[in-house]
Design a protein around this motif. Structure first.
Motif, mmCIF file in Angstrom:
data_model
loop_
_atom_site.group_PDB
_atom_site.id
_atom_site.type_symbol
_atom_site.label_atom_id
_atom_site.label_comp_id
_atom_site.label_asym_id
_atom_site.label_seq_id
_atom_site.Cartn_x
_atom_site.Cartn_y
_atom_site.Cartn_z
ATOM 1 N N PHE A 15 69.752 28.398 4.577
ATOM 2 C CA PHE A 15 69.166 27.059 4.607
ATOM 3 C C PHE A 15 67.957 26.961 5.530
ATOM 4 O O PHE A 15 67.432 25.879 5.742
ATOM 5 N N ASP A 16 67.536 28.095 6.072
ATOM 6 C CA ASP A 16 66.387 28.139 6.974
ATOM 7 C C ASP A 16 66.570 27.154 8.133
ATOM 8 O O ASP A 16 65.703 26.318 8.411
ATOM 9 N N LEU A 17 67.726 27.258 8.773
ATOM 10 C CA LEU A 17 68.068 26.424 9.926
ATOM 11 C C LEU A 17 68.355 27.317 11.114
ATOM 12 O O LEU A 17 68.603 28.509 10.955
ATOM 13 N N THR A 18 68.374 26.721 12.272
ATOM 14 C CA THR A 18 68.835 27.462 13.440
ATOM 15 C C THR A 18 70.354 27.317 13.523
ATOM 16 O O THR A 18 70.927 26.359 12.989
ATOM 17 N N THR A 19 70.973 28.253 14.199
ATOM 18 C CA THR A 19 72.421 28.132 14.397
ATOM 19 C C THR A 19 72.712 26.901 15.252
ATOM 20 O O THR A 19 73.754 26.263 15.084
ATOM 21 N N ARG A 20 71.794 26.569 16.114
ATOM 22 C CA ARG A 20 71.966 25.369 16.943
ATOM 23 C C ARG A 20 72.036 24.111 16.076
ATOM 24 O O ARG A 20 72.819 23.206 16.329
ATOM 25 N N ALA A 21 71.182 24.036 15.043
ATOM 26 C CA ALA A 21 71.205 22.882 14.141
ATOM 27 C C ALA A 21 72.551 22.794 13.426
ATOM 28 O O ALA A 21 73.119 21.703 13.292
ATOM 29 N N ILE A 22 73.066 23.918 12.994
ATOM 30 C CA ILE A 22 74.362 23.918 12.310
ATOM 31 C C ILE A 22 75.466 23.472 13.269
ATOM 32 O O ILE A 22 76.332 22.676 12.899
ATOM 33 N N ARG A 23 75.416 23.941 14.500
ATOM 34 C CA ARG A 23 76.408 23.509 15.493
ATOM 35 C C ARG A 23 76.278 22.007 15.756
ATOM 36 O O ARG A 23 77.278 21.319 15.971
ATOM 37 N N LEU A 30 79.955 16.608 10.495
ATOM 38 C CA LEU A 30 79.568 16.867 9.108
ATOM 39 C C LEU A 30 80.153 18.181 8.593
ATOM 40 O O LEU A 30 80.388 18.328 7.394
ATOM 41 N N LEU A 31 80.357 19.122 9.480
ATOM 42 C CA LEU A 31 80.928 20.421 9.127
ATOM 43 C C LEU A 31 82.147 20.666 10.001
ATOM 44 O O LEU A 31 82.156 20.292 11.180
ATOM 45 N N THR A 32 83.152 21.302 9.420
ATOM 46 C CA THR A 32 84.370 21.610 10.180
ATOM 47 C C THR A 32 84.809 23.037 9.866
ATOM 48 O O THR A 32 85.733 23.255 9.079
ATOM 49 N N PRO A 33 84.132 24.005 10.467
ATOM 50 C CA PRO A 33 84.483 25.395 10.172
ATOM 51 C C PRO A 33 85.845 25.765 10.767
ATOM 52 O O PRO A 33 86.311 25.151 11.721
ATOM 53 N N GLN A 34 86.437 26.769 10.158
ATOM 54 C CA GLN A 34 87.652 27.351 10.718
ATOM 55 C C GLN A 34 87.221 28.296 11.829
ATOM 56 O O GLN A 34 86.039 28.641 11.941
ATOM 57 N N ARG A 35 88.153 28.730 12.641
ATOM 58 C CA ARG A 35 87.841 29.656 13.732
ATOM 59 C C ARG A 35 88.671 30.917 13.594
ATOM 60 O O ARG A 35 89.842 30.874 13.242
ATOM 61 N N ALA A 36 88.033 32.010 13.889
ATOM 62 C CA ALA A 36 88.712 33.308 14.021
ATOM 63 C C ALA A 36 88.287 33.823 15.390
ATOM 64 O O ALA A 36 87.229 34.430 15.529
ATOM 65 N N GLY A 37 89.052 33.471 16.397
ATOM 66 C CA GLY A 37 88.632 33.767 17.762
ATOM 67 C C GLY A 37 87.459 32.873 18.104
ATOM 68 O O GLY A 37 87.544 31.656 17.980
ATOM 69 N N LEU A 38 86.345 33.469 18.477
ATOM 70 C CA LEU A 38 85.145 32.695 18.798
ATOM 71 C C LEU A 38 84.223 32.523 17.595
ATOM 72 O O LEU A 38 83.250 31.783 17.657
ATOM 73 N N GLN A 39 84.519 33.229 16.513
ATOM 74 C CA GLN A 39 83.652 33.172 15.331
ATOM 75 C C GLN A 39 83.979 31.969 14.453
ATOM 76 O O GLN A 39 85.130 31.662 14.194
ATOM 77 N N ARG A 40 82.932 31.315 13.990
ATOM 78 C CA ARG A 40 83.075 30.201 13.054
ATOM 79 C C ARG A 40 83.100 30.762 11.641
ATOM 80 O O ARG A 40 82.276 31.603 11.287
ATOM 81 N N ILE A 41 84.001 30.232 10.833
ATOM 82 C CA ILE A 41 84.092 30.650 9.434
ATOM 83 C C ILE A 41 83.936 29.394 8.579
ATOM 84 O O ILE A 41 84.749 28.474 8.637
ATOM 85 N N TYR A 42 82.860 29.372 7.800
ATOM 86 C CA TYR A 42 82.549 28.214 6.958
ATOM 87 C C TYR A 42 83.028 28.481 5.538
ATOM 88 O O TYR A 42 82.876 29.579 5.012
ATOM 89 N N THR A 43 83.562 27.435 4.912
ATOM 90 C CA THR A 43 84.048 27.542 3.539
ATOM 91 C C THR A 43 82.967 27.052 2.573
ATOM 92 O O THR A 43 81.931 26.526 2.985
ATOM 93 N N SER A 44 83.276 27.173 1.293
ATOM 94 C CA SER A 44 82.364 26.649 0.268
ATOM 95 C C SER A 44 82.201 25.141 0.437
ATOM 96 O O SER A 44 81.131 24.592 0.178
#
Length: 131
Positions: A15-23, A30-44
């Motif tokens: 999406f040509d965004l910064t990770t900061r914008a996504i956070r 607006l987004l609610t990713p799952q977590r695997a430790g410290l890593q964010r996992i985004y779904t469809s």
């Protein structure tokens, strides 16, 4: 079949965004990713919500409006209610844009009038004087 997942880096690149914008979009809900430790996992679902968020943002909608509309789709409410709210938000935004356009058109007309007067004054100032 497992659903497709994405990392924050993959979405940022797509999406040509910064990770900061996504956070930031996460912070406003607006987004609610799952977590695997410290890593964010985004779904469809997160990817779709990000797509719709960016589309609504291009339309000039406020993030609170975007969140309200997107959250409606996650609730058991009737589709008609969702669409009525969406139409209300769009109508309000269109009215705001039309008012801004009218103001811009008035400003352009004023600038054109000032240019006309300045050209006339310049023509008088550079006209050779009769003796």
């Amino acid at each position: 079949m497992p659903s497709q997942t994405f990392t924050i880096g993959e979405l940022a690149k797509e999406f040509d965004l910064t990770t900061r914008a996504i956070r930031f979009y996460e912070d406003v809900g607006l987004l609610t990713p799952q977590r695997a430790g410290l890593q964010r996992i985004y779904t469809s679902r997160d990817r779709t919500r990000l797509t719709l968020t960016l589309r609504a943002k291009r339309l000039g909608l406020k993030l609170t409006e975007v969140k309200e509309i997107l959250d409606m789709y996650d609730s058991p409410r009737d589709t008609a209610v969702q669409l009525q709210r969406f139409l209300g938000v769009l109508g309000s935004h269109r009215e705001q844009l039309e008012a801004q356009m009218a103001e811009l058109e008035a400003n352009i007309a004023e600038v054109r009038e000032q240019e006309k007067q300045a050209r006339a004054a310049l023509a008088r100032a550079t006209k050779p004087k009769a003796r």
